[in-house]
Enzyme design. Sequence first.
Site, mmCIF file in Angstrom:
data_model
loop_
_atom_site.group_PDB
_atom_site.id
_atom_site.type_symbol
_atom_site.label_atom_id
_atom_site.label_comp_id
_atom_site.label_asym_id
_atom_site.label_seq_id
_atom_site.Cartn_x
_atom_site.Cartn_y
_atom_site.Cartn_z
ATOM 1 N N ARG A 33 34.302 -4.482 -59.970
ATOM 2 C CA ARG A 33 33.627 -4.048 -61.198
ATOM 3 C C ARG A 33 32.150 -4.400 -61.179
ATOM 4 N NH1 ARG A 33 36.041 -5.978 -66.674
ATOM 5 N NH2 ARG A 33 36.639 -7.855 -65.545
ATOM 6 N N ASN B 105 39.508 3.500 -56.405
ATOM 7 C CA ASN B 105 40.392 2.559 -55.718
ATOM 8 C C ASN B 105 41.789 3.115 -55.420
ATOM 9 O OD1 ASN B 105 38.332 0.790 -55.568
ATOM 10 N ND2 ASN B 105 39.059 -0.628 -57.133
ATOM 11 N N GLY C 222 40.445 -5.288 -46.532
ATOM 12 C CA GLY C 222 39.250 -5.472 -47.357
ATOM 13 C C GLY C 222 38.714 -6.858 -47.074
ATOM 14 N N ALA C 223 37.616 -6.911 -46.307
ATOM 15 C CA ALA C 223 37.067 -8.228 -45.914
ATOM 16 C C ALA C 223 35.804 -8.547 -46.707
ATOM 17 C CB ALA C 223 36.781 -8.228 -44.403
ATOM 18 N N ASP D 109 38.463 -4.065 -42.377
ATOM 19 C CA ASP D 109 37.534 -3.424 -43.322
ATOM 20 C C ASP D 109 37.012 -2.151 -42.683
ATOM 21 O OD1 ASP D 109 35.949 -4.796 -45.980
ATOM 22 O OD2 ASP D 109 35.013 -3.008 -45.097
ATOM 23 N N HIS E 116 46.649 -7.261 -66.473
ATOM 24 C CA HIS E 116 45.393 -7.931 -66.088
ATOM 25 C C HIS E 116 44.216 -7.159 -66.687
ATOM 26 C CE1 HIS E 116 42.731 -10.444 -63.868
ATOM 27 N NE2 HIS E 116 42.296 -9.492 -63.073
#
Length: 312
Positions: A82, A95, A9-10, A33, A175
């Site tokens: 988000r 995800n 994931g870049a 990515d 979290h």
Amino acid sequence: MSAKISIIGAGMTGSTTAHWLAEREIADLVLVDVIEGMPQGKALDLLEALPVIGKDVAIIGSNDYSATKGSDIVIITAGIPRKPGMSREDLLTINAKIVGEATTNVLKYSPDALFIVLTNPLDTMAYLAMKTGKLPRERIVGQAGILDSARMRSFVALETGISVENINCYVLGGHGDEMVPLTNRSNIAGIPLREYLPADKLEAIVNRTRKGGGEIVGLLKTGSAYYAPAVAVAQMAEAILKDKHLIVPASAYLQGEYGLKDLFFGVPVQLGRGGMERIVEYSLDVDEKSALEKSATAVKESITVLQSLVKI
Ligand code: TXD
């Protein structure tokens, strides 16, 4: 360089993590990515910055996991962030698929890598990656606690005008909005926060910390925080590669610690070359215990949703 870190994931968090890591000159870096050309472009841009700061790091971007071969650490930030009004749990369905696939692909080329997960909902995605990859718990942690604690430290510094270096805060739990800022362990140069700040000011700081992610989402409107999350994961990667035995709050798989089991949850962990070397157990008061239980319930609910979606 002998060590290698791959970042899956870049996007904003992934590429900013590469930036903080390159400055530390601790490992060669690979950005992966799904968007064609994007990880290659960001990697080249970052590489071209290094002569100016005098750091020798190999950085490449790729759309193919074969580039990650032999990684010591893999950082997973792939997924969607988000948007305003979206909870971390709203992200789960999308995800879960991305993180599950990323884990499987990573392990084909780096069967011994240590994992640091960032993708939200964080504790649930770390759980998914561990179960998907059949990883021992030492090999996988989630990043959240350093960030949440750094947010609290920033707010205390803003309130008091004292250096952030003097301010120590500890935020545990999941979290999410139920995270648990430990006000009686947090301190300013050894002075307990509860003694230093009036109760109303402290409560305001605790509330702002809990909603810290949402505050940034509300301001940015098109994404979520990335500078602070990225430097937090860079600190974790450095602690691992340098075998520092650094104790930081992070999401780890619990097997009875804090009276909880079979979930990832924010607790103080010791990081070194072996990964998650130890979970430190604080003795907590009644209020802290019940706040942690509430937070754990929220994480468990999210895991239940995950289990209804994916067979793990
Ligand atoms: O503290 C924390 N844990 C967090 C977590 C702090 C900040 C961001 N947090 C979460 O990380 C956030 O809620 C998201 O779930 C992820 C990524 O956030 P980011 O802000 O970096 O999102 P971007 O900029 O959209 O980047 C995500 C990238 C994007 O470039 C996609 O093309 C890519 O992920 N992506 C993939 N890469 C590889 N493989 C697959 N399958 C894939 N799918 C999307």
